[in-house]
Design an enzyme around this catalytic site. Sequence first.
Site, PDB file in Angstrom:
ATOM      1  N   THR A  14       0.908  -1.133   0.000  1.00 48.08           N
ATOM      2  CA  THR A  14       0.000   0.000   0.000  1.00 48.08           C
ATOM      3  C   THR A  14       0.946   1.180   0.000  1.00 48.08           C
ATOM      4  OG1 THR A  14      -1.744  -1.207   1.127  1.00 48.08           O
ATOM      5  CG2 THR A  14      -1.661   1.135   1.596  1.00 48.08           C
TER       6      THR A  14
ATOM      7  N   SER B 264     -10.405  -2.542   6.060  1.00 52.45           N
ATOM      8  CA  SER B 264      -9.044  -2.116   5.725  1.00 52.45           C
ATOM      9  C   SER B 264      -8.240  -1.885   6.994  1.00 52.45           C
ATOM     10  CB  SER B 264      -9.117  -0.809   4.932  1.00 52.45           C
ATOM     11  OG  SER B 264      -7.824  -0.281   4.732  1.00 52.45           O
ATOM     12  N   SER B 265      -6.930  -1.922   6.854  1.00 55.24           N
ATOM     13  CA  SER B 265      -6.057  -1.529   7.962  1.00 55.24           C
ATOM     14  C   SER B 265      -5.506  -0.119   7.765  1.00 55.24           C
ATOM     15  CB  SER B 265      -4.871  -2.498   8.072  1.00 55.24           C
ATOM     16  OG  SER B 265      -5.324  -3.804   8.272  1.00 55.24           O
TER      17      SER B 265
ATOM     18  N   ASP C  44      -9.602  -8.546   0.596  1.00 61.31           N
ATOM     19  CA  ASP C  44      -9.668  -8.062   1.986  1.00 61.31           C
ATOM     20  C   ASP C  44     -10.980  -8.451   2.677  1.00 61.31           C
ATOM     21  OD1 ASP C  44      -7.149  -7.065   2.031  1.00 61.31           O
ATOM     22  OD2 ASP C  44      -7.699  -4.949   2.035  1.00 61.31           O
TER      23      ASP C  44
HETATM   24  N1  GLY Z   1      -5.352  -3.733   1.399  1.00 55.68           N
HETATM   25  C1  GLY Z   1      -4.721  -3.230   2.543  1.00 55.68           C
HETATM   26  C2  GLY Z   1      -5.645  -2.483   3.439  1.00 55.68           C
HETATM   27  O1  GLY Z   1      -6.692  -2.060   3.002  1.00 55.68           O
HETATM   28  O2  GLY Z   1      -5.353  -2.291   4.577  1.00 55.68           O
END
Ligand code: GLY
Length: 564
Positions: free
Chosen positions: A373, A444-445, A415
Amino acid sequence: MISFRTQFCRGVTLLLLLLVEVANSANAPLRMPHAMVVAQEGIAAQVGAEVMKAGGNAIDGAIATAFALAVTHPAAGNIGGGGFLLYRPAQGEPVLYDFRETAPQASRPDMWLVDGKYDAQRHHNSHLAVGVPGTVAGLYQAWREHGKLPWSRLLAPAIRLASQGFIVSDELSSSLRSGLQRMQNYPAAVAQFSNHGKPYEQGARLVQKDLAVTLELIARQGSDGFYKGRIAQLLVEEIQRGGGVLTLQDLANYRPLARTPLRGTYRGYDVLTVPPPSSAVALIEMLNVCEGYDLRDMGFGTTATLHLMTETMRRAYADRAHYLGDPAFNPSMPIQRLLSKDYAEYLRTTINLKAASVSEVGQFEWPPESPQTTHLSIVDEARNAVALTYTLEAAYGSGIVAPGTGFLLNNEMGDFNAQAGLTNEQGLIGTTPNLAAGGKRMLSSMSPTILSKQGQLFMVTGSPGGRTIINTVLQTILNVVDHNMNAQAAVDAGRLHHQWLPDTVVTEAAAFSKDSLTALSTMGHRLSTRESIGAAQVIVVNQRDGMLEGGADKRDPDSTVSGY
Ligand code: GLY
């Protein structure tokens, strides 16, 4: 204008470079009086700084940097993915632009099953894994509500970089080399990101003509240039050719959301971050727990601090798994309780300062989440601030480029949890909030975060890293607030990660002393190491002289501080 990585690449200003390298060698942050961009790639960071120098504000700078990253950092910079932009204006109310991808309307919780069996390929590496992209719509809405310069001006540098090309760095060359494997089934992707099938070497020029045409369309037509007409048509043709379910209607219906940011406090600082569908709730939860201990006195990297952080992370990640998902589909998530100081006090009563606790045993498996990311932090002259994290999920996303479009599509559907029964064979109810459904945003993180004190901007932070993101952001804050580190030192400091399950403390190799780790193991923690965790990009406003201080994360060598 100062931009050490970019200037280096362009072979400009040796003296400047020396000054910066000297500053950097002692963990000293780069300091600038007016405006700053810290991003994972230098050309894009410089684009953002130039836009602010030309009269743009932090929103303009962030948008220009983000479009430039879609050209120069194709592993994660994107127009085919999604993310979150947190804006804290110097005056007025902060806002969080949620441009997370949504599941196509035909999505179902069991869509990853083939003959009743879970198929990871389908979930993570297929046309079905592509969520409805949000980036262009999200950036466009942020610009319409807060931008200062013309929209086309913000896209112009990205268009130039795509049509005229730019010089491939060592880092990009090796990233593209591994990325090509992901693209091998998609000729348009291989054609765009390789030199007739061979990986680009450092020093080669990467030109992306189709991407330039797409960006020109977006520059002329705004988000309609992406979600309607030629681009939408090409994108849907490719998805349907590959057995995906994303439709023209899904694209036309996509809407970014302007949300109220999540608020917390930590030792007198006000913390703004991302509400669900991000799981940054866990960040506030962890800060609240840590607030009850004197971390400064306990010291950085000591056994006591590492143990406390691990136990805090264990609890917050368990809550993340049990409770969090898209709020539109989960109206009764206990967010206020998770954010409360009372709950943190309760959690502290469950922590034994002398021994490790044990995460519940079971067959729970987190779905894989990629560390690829990207995050950028921006502050302008007026001290408006933007923290922006966006992603394609895996490096180079799905690896799919629809012929003629020039951009990679995400694989963000990965996800979503795989299937209720599979992710949670013990019958815990917690994982159902994040099962796939039409129109739903996947958990999401991503945790772009901004701290202020008594109304004044203090810190802008964020990181890539999949599930490790929340812990990396936490550690940048603890390093600055508790351990008194400057922005660069806070980014450079070693990191650890625990996510409840698997019940293992992951530390960066050589990050902490052998003695601390041995004692941690004696307390009952299972340990493992990883080469690196995250790539945080941080700005801190020096409280004495008001200067902006930048910390670029050299775990990714192209990370850059740029500004003036
Ligand atoms: N795909 C990584 C996140 O959304 O955290």
